[in-house]
Write an enzyme that holds these catalytic residues in place. Sequence first.
Site, PDB file in Angstrom:
ATOM      1  CE  LYS A   1      -2.812   0.771   3.640  1.00  0.00           C
ATOM      2  NZ  LYS A   1      -2.585   2.089   4.258  1.00  0.00           N
TER       3      LYS A   1
ATOM      4  NE  ARG B   1       6.272   6.529   0.821  1.00  0.00           N
ATOM      5  CZ  ARG B   1       5.366   6.358   1.792  1.00  0.00           C
ATOM      6  NH1 ARG B   1       4.270   5.656   1.559  1.00  0.00           N
ATOM      7  NH2 ARG B   1       5.552   6.902   2.982  1.00  0.00           N
TER       8      ARG B   1
ATOM      9  CD  GLN C   1       0.659   8.392   7.342  1.00  0.00           C
ATOM     10  OE1 GLN C   1       0.119   9.164   8.140  1.00  0.00           O
ATOM     11  NE2 GLN C   1       0.065   7.305   6.903  1.00  0.00           N
TER      12      GLN C   1
ATOM     13  CG  ASP D   1       0.587   0.140   9.502  1.00  0.00           C
ATOM     14  OD1 ASP D   1       0.309   1.002  10.359  1.00  0.00           O
ATOM     15  OD2 ASP D   1       0.901   0.428   8.332  1.00  0.00           O
TER      16      ASP D   1
ATOM     17  NE  ARG E   1      -5.142   0.125  13.046  1.00  0.00           N
ATOM     18  CZ  ARG E   1      -4.492   0.249  11.889  1.00  0.00           C
ATOM     19  NH1 ARG E   1      -3.163   0.320  11.875  1.00  0.00           N
ATOM     20  NH2 ARG E   1      -5.156   0.320  10.760  1.00  0.00           N
TER      21      ARG E   1
HETATM   22  C1  S3P Z   1       2.542   4.862   6.232  1.00  0.00           C
HETATM   23  C2  S3P Z   1       3.156   5.167   7.395  1.00  0.00           C
HETATM   24  C3  S3P Z   1       2.693   4.732   8.718  1.00  0.00           C
HETATM   25  C4  S3P Z   1       1.671   3.611   8.623  1.00  0.00           C
HETATM   26  C5  S3P Z   1       0.667   3.846   7.547  1.00  0.00           C
HETATM   27  C6  S3P Z   1       1.343   4.012   6.195  1.00  0.00           C
HETATM   28  C7  S3P Z   1       3.117   5.364   4.960  1.00  0.00           C
HETATM   29  O1  S3P Z   1       2.105   5.819   9.389  1.00  0.00           O
HETATM   30  O2  S3P Z   1       1.025   3.437   9.855  1.00  0.00           O
HETATM   31  O3  S3P Z   1      -0.239   2.768   7.469  1.00  0.00           O
HETATM   32  O4  S3P Z   1       2.762   4.843   3.897  1.00  0.00           O
HETATM   33  O5  S3P Z   1       3.940   6.281   5.016  1.00  0.00           O
HETATM   34  P1  S3P Z   1       3.005   6.853  10.238  1.00  0.00           P
HETATM   35  O6  S3P Z   1       3.980   7.389   9.303  1.00  0.00           O
HETATM   36  O7  S3P Z   1       2.070   7.898  10.736  1.00  0.00           O
HETATM   37  O8  S3P Z   1       3.587   6.033  11.350  1.00  0.00           O
END
Ligand code: S3P
Length: 463
Positions: free
Chosen positions: A54, A59, A202, A348, A379
């Site tokens: 995902k 990206r 993120q 996750d 969660r």
């Molecule tokens: C993700 C980063 C994670 C993850 C999310 C996907 C990403 O979140 O929990 O499901 O694709 O960059 P955080 O960056 O907030 O930890």
Amino acid sequence: MRFCEPESLRWGFPVGFKPKYERGIRIDMSDKTQMRTIKPATGLRGEVRVPGDKSISHRSIMLGSLAEGTTRVSGFLMGEDNLATWRAFASMGVNIRQLGETELEIEGCGLDGLREPGDVLDCGNSGTTMRLMTGLLAGQSFFSVLTGDQYLRRRPMKRVVGPLGEMGARIWGRDGGERAPLAIQGARLRPVNYVSPVASAQVKSAILLAGLYTEGETTVREPHLSRDHSERMLGCFGADLRPFSGGVSLTGRPRLKAQDLLIPGDISSAAFFLVAGLIVPGSELLIANVGINPTRCGVIDVLRAMGGQIELVNERLQSGEPVADLLVKHSNLKGIEIGGELVPRAIDEFPVISVAAAVAEGVTTVRDAAELRVKETDRIAAMVSELSRLGVEVESLPDGMRINGRGEFAGGEVSSHGDHRIAMSLAMAALAATGPVTIDDTSCTETSFPGFWRLLAGLCQGE
Ligand code: S3P
């Protein structure tokens, strides 16, 4: 790579695209929410293939759109979250074409080629879409608005709005910029040297994407290394990027060049079958073609530390990402302590790790994982509540949970809380229960794992 071009496929929206509805609304238990009952299983055997990663799929659309030339993607995840990213870029004038079941072609329009969207961009349930796009949109020459579903509109956004503000971004949102909808007036950005208080890919990625639109060097430091897919893919597309211990620096205004990308199966989806293989007696599963990026495969380390037999077969490198087939066998698990740098590497997977812990002998303690409280749902609260309903002795901690393993689950009725990973984790618990388990809303699995229930049913029938 071979592509087919069925006539029914057009530029614009993905084939089979259906408008999204708000999930988890308890009053309506029609087929939209898809209540399901899962029966206990024995001896799961065979080969499983999980859909594409995902994070990497998001990206691929983002960087493919900003690159010069046509990017070809294979193994793209056609889940709701990624379709939200697809639709957002299509709304900004990017031609994205579906060529096969998981294949796309993206006509990149260059760093400055996106067009102002004529409407609000709906990120659905996807935090990655919203946070990364906030960074990307902050440096454009136009105005845009991001919104999402009822869950996403509750999640914290200041973590990206704050540092982007330091770069000169102009962003407004509810609660002083903490909650979506977010309105973004594109601005001239300056580089930043940002020390993030949370290990978050993120946050890191939002700043790096904004950094593409600055003259100079943007640096992000984080307390522990979060997933580095953005860095790896930016490197593949030709960005000038320097990872160092504790952070990464990027030089702005690169020319990104289109790539052919092969996306591996998502380890976060594979994790459900890893746990199923470990906890259902008599099981032996081969999960083929899974991404094992070290910043993502904490779940393998955790499950092995619990005594799980997991073997990596046929390790290889694909589009800059390590990949392997995972062979898992039923094992007698024991409780362990989990915390520190391992947490962002498995962030996750804690819902399904808690299921494995409930079957393990002894106590498992998860600490340093307060981030779990601001995911698609809280969660920690969700798993504590639902595992308790299945007879597990589990205690909530401010930054984690403590689980007293007892070997099996009782049957009963549980709630997914509208969260895809909670729904699939509870389905794994159901496989090792003493009676049927009914999950109230399972439609949410479309977010990250289309075809999950078919795959699970096929495995269980093969007993
Ligand atoms: C993700 C980063 C994670 C993850 C999310 C996907 C990403 O979140 O929990 O499901 O694709 O960059 P955080 O960056 O907030 O930890």
